[in-house]
Every structure is written in structure tokens, then in C-alpha cells.
Design an enzyme around this catalytic site. Sequence first.
Site, PDB file in Angstrom:
ATOM      1  N   SER A 127      33.833  27.725  68.959  1.00  0.00           N
ATOM      2  CA  SER A 127      33.357  26.376  69.613  1.00  0.00           C
ATOM      3  C   SER A 127      33.592  25.125  68.983  1.00  0.00           C
ATOM      4  CB  SER A 127      31.697  26.739  69.927  1.00  0.00           C
ATOM      5  OG  SER A 127      31.298  25.620  70.632  1.00  0.00           O
ATOM      6  N   HIS A 167      35.453  18.650  74.140  1.00  0.00           N
ATOM      7  CA  HIS A 167      34.697  20.015  73.820  1.00  0.00           C
ATOM      8  C   HIS A 167      35.606  21.080  74.120  1.00  0.00           C
ATOM      9  CE1 HIS A 167      32.415  23.426  75.769  1.00  0.00           C
ATOM     10  NE2 HIS A 167      32.060  23.589  74.535  1.00  0.00           N
ATOM     11  N   VAL A 197      35.772  29.180  73.206  1.00  0.00           N
ATOM     12  CA  VAL A 197      36.469  30.564  73.896  1.00  0.00           C
ATOM     13  C   VAL A 197      35.552  31.695  73.345  1.00  0.00           C
ATOM     14  CG1 VAL A 197      38.436  30.099  74.789  1.00  0.00           C
ATOM     15  CG2 VAL A 197      38.166  30.396  72.284  1.00  0.00           C
ATOM     16  N   ARG A 198      35.364  32.607  74.154  1.00  0.00           N
ATOM     17  CA  ARG A 198      34.210  33.678  73.602  1.00  0.00           C
ATOM     18  C   ARG A 198      34.221  34.943  74.108  1.00  0.00           C
ATOM     19  NH1 ARG A 198      31.806  29.737  76.986  1.00  0.00           N
ATOM     20  NH2 ARG A 198      30.765  30.541  78.578  1.00  0.00           N
ATOM     21  N   GLY A 214      18.389  33.620  67.253  1.00  0.00           N
ATOM     22  CA  GLY A 214      18.044  33.502  66.020  1.00  0.00           C
ATOM     23  C   GLY A 214      19.238  33.259  65.130  1.00  0.00           C
TER      24      GLY A 214
END
Length: 305
Positions: free
Chosen positions: A94, A108, A111-112, A260
Site C-alpha cells: 500500500s 494512492h 494490491v493485496r 491489531g
Amino acid sequence: MNQPDPNAVKAYLMRLQDTVCAALQAEDGGAPFIEDSWTRPEGGGGRSRILNNGQAFEQAGVNFSHVTGDKLPPSATAQRPELAGRRFEAMGVSLVIHPHNPYVPTSHANVRFFIASKEGSDPIWWFGGGFDLTPYYAFREDVEHWHRVARAACAPFGADIYPRYKQWCDDYFFLKHRNEPRGVGGLFFDDLNEGGFKQCFAVMRSIGDHYLEAYRPIVARRKALAYGERERDFQLYRRGRYVEFNLIYDRGTLFGLQSGGRTESILMSLPPLVKWRYNWQPAAGSREAELYEVYLKPRDWLQGV
């Protein structure tokens, strides 16, 4: 075999981070990226790379993360109850680039890949990502170039992909409380697993690989343009919209905080300087008004192009 291969995805994402950082550092020409490697107690970690106070970029953040866990946060399971009780891996690159010059847009890209596993069941996986552009003083040739590259990134996968992902981007990067888009759009996709792992991985790689081609020429054209206090003031005001979107709506921010994740890396997308003012309106006929009247209106930027 067309089984998901998280290791191949991770290797690609780390290479992409290296490539993007090298290119942006060269374009900036004034400051290096500083790397901050981190680990997550619940599992996984990442590499955050930040460039501060360069010649072209006030702040550029390019983050790779690979986090694992036994339990998904509410942001992931609210719409996908079938994910409850599964271990997960989430990985991605990111980046957000905040330039000094108000004539250079903020950009911006992300890719994930996500995969959730449970003994005795097939894994649930998908890809997501895209890239979008947020100008302050927009130029039609820059917006057309951005969308032309976006279309080229989608072209190998079917003529319907670019219009679908463009519309998705227009819908997603929209500030409902302001009733305005964040910028001039680009591409956005999520939950992609149609066609099997190899096909979906290829889509993600193409979009990731086209980001520099879309953004770097715009930076090169605009980074040396003269500007004054008025332009800088408007840039800082409009950056406020960026902050509002990321803290209220952005799925990646919500997932990171609820799972978290590392706060410093999650919030590296925020600009170093920003302004808000009460009920401000641009003067009629001004370049500032042009942004609202011409460019913050989702449209087919490539009609006839």
C-alpha cells in the site's frame, strides 16, 4: 494446478515495493526512502518505507505487510460470516504519495491478497486493490493519461474490466458526508477469485505493475511548476478530505486497526500537514472552483480517446 500460492504472491509484492521505491526515489532526486522493518506479536510483520521532505515529495510511504492470525476482526467477518473460526493471512503493498507542489496530484495504490484456512475445508481467498488520483489543480491531459494507463492495465483481461473497476473506484472513493468524490478515480476491485488463482494473480500484478507508468510522468511534468501561498493553502485544505476518507471509510485502515496492526504503518497514508476551515467555498471562476465543477464529477475521461 491452480491452487493459491501465498509464497508467490509475497515474493511479487516485495519486488513491487522495491521497484516502486527505486523509481520514486529517482524521480524525487533529493531524499532516500528509510526502511522500518517490524513484527506483529500475533503473527507476521512488514517493511515500511518512508521518504520525507524530498525535492518533489513532502512525504511518500510505501508499505509491505504480511500479517497472520487465528481470528479475524469484525471488519472482515461482518459481511463474510463463513470466515469465522478460520486462520488468516493478509498481505499487500500500500502506498500514498503526498507531493510538495500543489500542481502534482496525491496518488494512492494498493494490491493485496487474503486467504483464510480451516482444517478439513478448502481455503477462502481473494485479491483486491487498485490505484486512484487526487489532484488539487487538475490538468485534463494528466487525468486522461492516468485513465489511459488504467485501461491498459485491464485490457488483457477483457473489455469490460476497466469500466467495471473504474465505476467501482468512483463509488468506493466517495465521501458520503461531503457528497463528493475524493479525486478523479482510477481502478478499484475487491473479493476477486473468479477464474482461478493464476488469472486473478495476473490481474493484480498487471494493476500493480502499471502504477508507475500512470503516476511518474505526471510528477515529471508538474513538479517544477511555480506556485505560491494561495496554491499551497488550497492543497492543505483539500488534504483534509483525504484524511476524512481514510479515517472514516477506508477498509484497509479499519482492517489494520481492528486486527491489531502496526499503527504507524497503517496511518502513514496521512499527509504531514493539513488544514480545515469552516464552510469554505472557492471563488466563482477560479482554478479552485474548477476542481469542484469539472474534475470532482465522475465521468468517462476516455470518451473518444
